[in-house]
Design a protein around this motif. Sequence first.
Motif, PDB file in Angstrom:
ATOM      1  N   LEU A 151       0.876  -1.177   0.000  1.00 24.02           N
ATOM      2  CA  LEU A 151       0.000   0.000   0.000  1.00 24.02           C
ATOM      3  C   LEU A 151       0.905   1.217   0.000  1.00 24.02           C
ATOM      4  CD1 LEU A 151      -2.865   1.200   0.202  1.00 24.02           C
ATOM      5  CD2 LEU A 151      -2.583   1.140   2.687  1.00 24.02           C
ATOM      6  N   VAL A 152       0.783   2.060  -1.024  1.00 24.62           N
ATOM      7  CA  VAL A 152       1.680   3.198  -1.143  1.00 24.62           C
ATOM      8  C   VAL A 152       0.909   4.514  -1.202  1.00 24.62           C
ATOM      9  CG1 VAL A 152       3.496   1.866  -2.279  1.00 24.62           C
ATOM     10  CG2 VAL A 152       1.828   3.060  -3.668  1.00 24.62           C
ATOM     11  N   ASP A 153       1.594   5.548  -0.757  1.00 27.54           N
ATOM     12  CA  ASP A 153       1.092   6.921  -0.814  1.00 27.54           C
ATOM     13  C   ASP A 153       1.865   7.622  -1.921  1.00 27.54           C
ATOM     14  OD1 ASP A 153       0.250   9.503  -0.455  1.00 27.54           O
ATOM     15  OD2 ASP A 153       1.069   9.712   1.573  1.00 27.54           O
ATOM     16  N   ILE A 154       1.256   7.753  -3.117  1.00 29.58           N
ATOM     17  CA  ILE A 154       1.990   8.349  -4.229  1.00 29.58           C
ATOM     18  C   ILE A 154       2.047   9.872  -4.144  1.00 29.58           C
ATOM     19  CG2 ILE A 154       1.551   6.411  -5.767  1.00 29.58           C
ATOM     20  CD1 ILE A 154      -0.430   8.247  -7.283  1.00 29.58           C
ATOM     21  N   SER A 155       1.424  10.450  -3.133  1.00 25.77           N
ATOM     22  CA  SER A 155       1.484  11.909  -3.002  1.00 25.77           C
ATOM     23  C   SER A 155       2.929  12.381  -2.858  1.00 25.77           C
ATOM     24  CB  SER A 155       0.631  12.400  -1.835  1.00 25.77           C
ATOM     25  OG  SER A 155       1.088  11.882  -0.615  1.00 25.77           O
ATOM     26  N   LEU A 156       3.779  11.590  -2.233  1.00 23.88           N
ATOM     27  CA  LEU A 156       5.183  11.962  -2.086  1.00 23.88           C
ATOM     28  C   LEU A 156       5.912  11.952  -3.434  1.00 23.88           C
ATOM     29  CD1 LEU A 156       5.860   9.950   1.160  1.00 23.88           C
ATOM     30  CD2 LEU A 156       5.503  12.404   0.959  1.00 23.88           C
ATOM     31  N   VAL A 157       5.585  10.993  -4.299  1.00 20.10           N
ATOM     32  CA  VAL A 157       6.164  10.943  -5.638  1.00 20.10           C
ATOM     33  C   VAL A 157       5.686  12.138  -6.464  1.00 20.10           C
ATOM     34  CG1 VAL A 157       6.211   9.611  -7.794  1.00 20.10           C
ATOM     35  CG2 VAL A 157       6.390   8.444  -5.602  1.00 20.10           C
ATOM     36  N   LEU A 158       4.470  12.604  -6.158  1.00 26.47           N
ATOM     37  CA  LEU A 158       3.894  13.739  -6.873  1.00 26.47           C
ATOM     38  C   LEU A 158       4.378  15.076  -6.334  1.00 26.47           C
ATOM     39  CD1 LEU A 158       0.260  12.355  -7.086  1.00 26.47           C
ATOM     40  CD2 LEU A 158       1.901  12.528  -8.967  1.00 26.47           C
ATOM     41  N   GLY A 159       5.210  15.061  -5.306  1.00 28.00           N
ATOM     42  CA  GLY A 159       5.711  16.300  -4.738  1.00 28.00           C
ATOM     43  C   GLY A 159       4.723  16.986  -3.815  1.00 28.00           C
ATOM     44  N   LEU A 160       3.744  16.238  -3.329  1.00 26.22           N
ATOM     45  CA  LEU A 160       2.727  16.773  -2.420  1.00 26.22           C
ATOM     46  C   LEU A 160       3.052  16.385  -0.985  1.00 26.22           C
ATOM     47  CD1 LEU A 160      -0.401  15.720  -4.532  1.00 26.22           C
ATOM     48  CD2 LEU A 160       0.662  17.989  -4.460  1.00 26.22           C
ATOM     49  N   GLU A 161       2.339  16.990  -0.067  1.00 24.48           N
ATOM     50  CA  GLU A 161       2.465  16.608   1.339  1.00 24.48           C
ATOM     51  C   GLU A 161       1.980  15.172   1.501  1.00 24.48           C
ATOM     52  OE1 GLU A 161       3.616  18.380   4.021  1.00 24.48           O
ATOM     53  OE2 GLU A 161       4.312  19.785   2.489  1.00 24.48           O
ATOM     54  N   PRO A 162       2.527  14.427   2.475  1.00 32.77           N
ATOM     55  CA  PRO A 162       2.014  13.063   2.714  1.00 32.77           C
ATOM     56  C   PRO A 162       0.519  13.101   2.986  1.00 32.77           C
ATOM     57  CG  PRO A 162       3.987  13.482   4.015  1.00 32.77           C
ATOM     58  CD  PRO A 162       3.596  14.790   3.395  1.00 32.77           C
ATOM     59  N   LYS A 163      -0.172  12.129   2.455  1.00 31.81           N
ATOM     60  CA  LYS A 163      -1.617  12.074   2.605  1.00 31.81           C
ATOM     61  C   LYS A 163      -1.982  11.568   3.987  1.00 31.81           C
ATOM     62  CE  LYS A 163      -5.706   9.877   1.090  1.00 31.81           C
ATOM     63  NZ  LYS A 163      -6.185  10.407   2.330  1.00 31.81           N
ATOM     64  N   PRO A 164      -2.765  12.356   4.731  1.00 28.40           N
ATOM     65  CA  PRO A 164      -3.211  11.849   6.034  1.00 28.40           C
ATOM     66  C   PRO A 164      -4.184  10.671   5.836  1.00 28.40           C
ATOM     67  CG  PRO A 164      -3.996  14.107   5.651  1.00 28.40           C
ATOM     68  CD  PRO A 164      -3.239  13.687   4.448  1.00 28.40           C
ATOM     69  N   ILE A 165      -4.003   9.623   6.610  1.00 29.72           N
ATOM     70  CA  ILE A 165      -4.853   8.436   6.516  1.00 29.72           C
ATOM     71  C   ILE A 165      -6.188   8.721   7.200  1.00 29.72           C
ATOM     72  CG2 ILE A 165      -5.055   5.978   7.073  1.00 29.72           C
ATOM     73  CD1 ILE A 165      -2.784   6.599   5.161  1.00 29.72           C
ATOM     74  N   GLN A 166      -7.282   8.413   6.489  1.00 29.97           N
ATOM     75  CA  GLN A 166      -8.627   8.580   7.029  1.00 29.97           C
ATOM     76  C   GLN A 166      -9.427   7.315   6.769  1.00 29.97           C
ATOM     77  OE1 GLN A 166      -9.947  12.000   4.838  1.00 29.97           O
ATOM     78  NE2 GLN A 166      -8.723  13.417   6.033  1.00 29.97           N
ATOM     79  N   THR A 167     -10.406   7.057   7.601  1.00 29.50           N
ATOM     80  CA  THR A 167     -11.203   5.844   7.423  1.00 29.50           C
ATOM     81  C   THR A 167     -12.024   5.882   6.138  1.00 29.50           C
ATOM     82  OG1 THR A 167     -12.980   6.775   8.765  1.00 29.50           O
ATOM     83  CG2 THR A 167     -11.372   5.377   9.894  1.00 29.50           C
ATOM     84  N   SER A 168     -12.263   7.061   5.583  1.00 29.10           N
ATOM     85  CA  SER A 168     -13.038   7.181   4.343  1.00 29.10           C
ATOM     86  C   SER A 168     -12.186   7.008   3.084  1.00 29.10           C
ATOM     87  CB  SER A 168     -13.730   8.549   4.293  1.00 29.10           C
ATOM     88  OG  SER A 168     -12.754   9.585   4.302  1.00 29.10           O
ATOM     89  N   ASP A 169     -10.869   6.805   3.241  1.00 36.91           N
ATOM     90  CA  ASP A 169      -9.976   6.656   2.091  1.00 36.91           C
ATOM     91  C   ASP A 169     -10.330   5.417   1.275  1.00 36.91           C
ATOM     92  OD1 ASP A 169      -8.527   8.927   2.691  1.00 36.91           O
ATOM     93  OD2 ASP A 169      -6.964   7.838   3.761  1.00 36.91           O
ATOM     94  N   MET A 170      -9.948   5.481   0.000  1.00 35.50           N
ATOM     95  CA  MET A 170     -10.153   4.365  -0.915  1.00 35.50           C
ATOM     96  C   MET A 170      -8.786   3.907  -1.415  1.00 35.50           C
ATOM     97  SD  MET A 170     -13.453   4.009  -1.056  1.00 35.50           S
ATOM     98  CE  MET A 170     -13.809   3.060  -2.513  1.00 35.50           C
ATOM     99  N   VAL A 171      -8.743   2.684  -1.917  1.00 30.55           N
ATOM    100  CA  VAL A 171      -7.520   2.122  -2.493  1.00 30.55           C
ATOM    101  C   VAL A 171      -7.828   1.703  -3.922  1.00 30.55           C
ATOM    102  CG1 VAL A 171      -5.850   0.222  -2.381  1.00 30.55           C
ATOM    103  CG2 VAL A 171      -6.598   1.367  -0.288  1.00 30.55           C
ATOM    104  N   MET A 172      -6.938   2.089  -4.839  1.00 30.40           N
ATOM    105  CA  MET A 172      -7.034   1.617  -6.215  1.00 30.40           C
ATOM    106  C   MET A 172      -5.922   0.604  -6.407  1.00 30.40           C
ATOM    107  SD  MET A 172      -6.828   3.670  -9.828  1.00 30.40           S
ATOM    108  CE  MET A 172      -8.544   4.167  -9.804  1.00 30.40           C
TER     109      MET A 172
END
Length: 154
Positions: free
Chosen positions: A67-88
């Motif tokens: 499970l990865v957070d690609i926001s860091l690869v995109l140059g964005l702030e790390p994505k805060p984890i929320q229970t409403s998040d989805m996974v592709m």
Amino acid sequence: MIKVVENKNTNPISEDRVSVIEINGYLFGVDILKSKEVFPLPSFTAVPNTKEFVLGVFNLRGEIYPLVDISLVLGLEPKPIQTSDMVMLLEGDRAGLGIITDRIHGVHMISSNSIKSAKGSLPLEMQEVISGMVSDRSTEIYLLNLERVISALT
């Protein structure tokens, strides 16, 4: 998948279907052929000594995926984890991985003549993995080049 449709002038226009996801307020289009499925954030296990964008691993019907957070690869702030998040779940040639998103905005048809360059309007890190952008109802959708995203993750 590219579908050719005829417009009123009988000039063929190719169209792609993309899944539109939201990460940190940005909309991104992912080629629907690269996306295996979408589901709510599963429980996952953190893995020590991994790169900061790897949140952990999860089990989906007996298969283990990172499970990865690609926001860091995109140059964005790390994505805060929320229970409403989805996974592709993305399936590549060698392996699959799950990317965490804020939400899924459905599937959109994108014609090839509506794709514009995104250069200059995005942070440099993001430009490296974006193949173009389209405007949809006054909103920009940035098209992810998944091969470049996966290369940046390895």
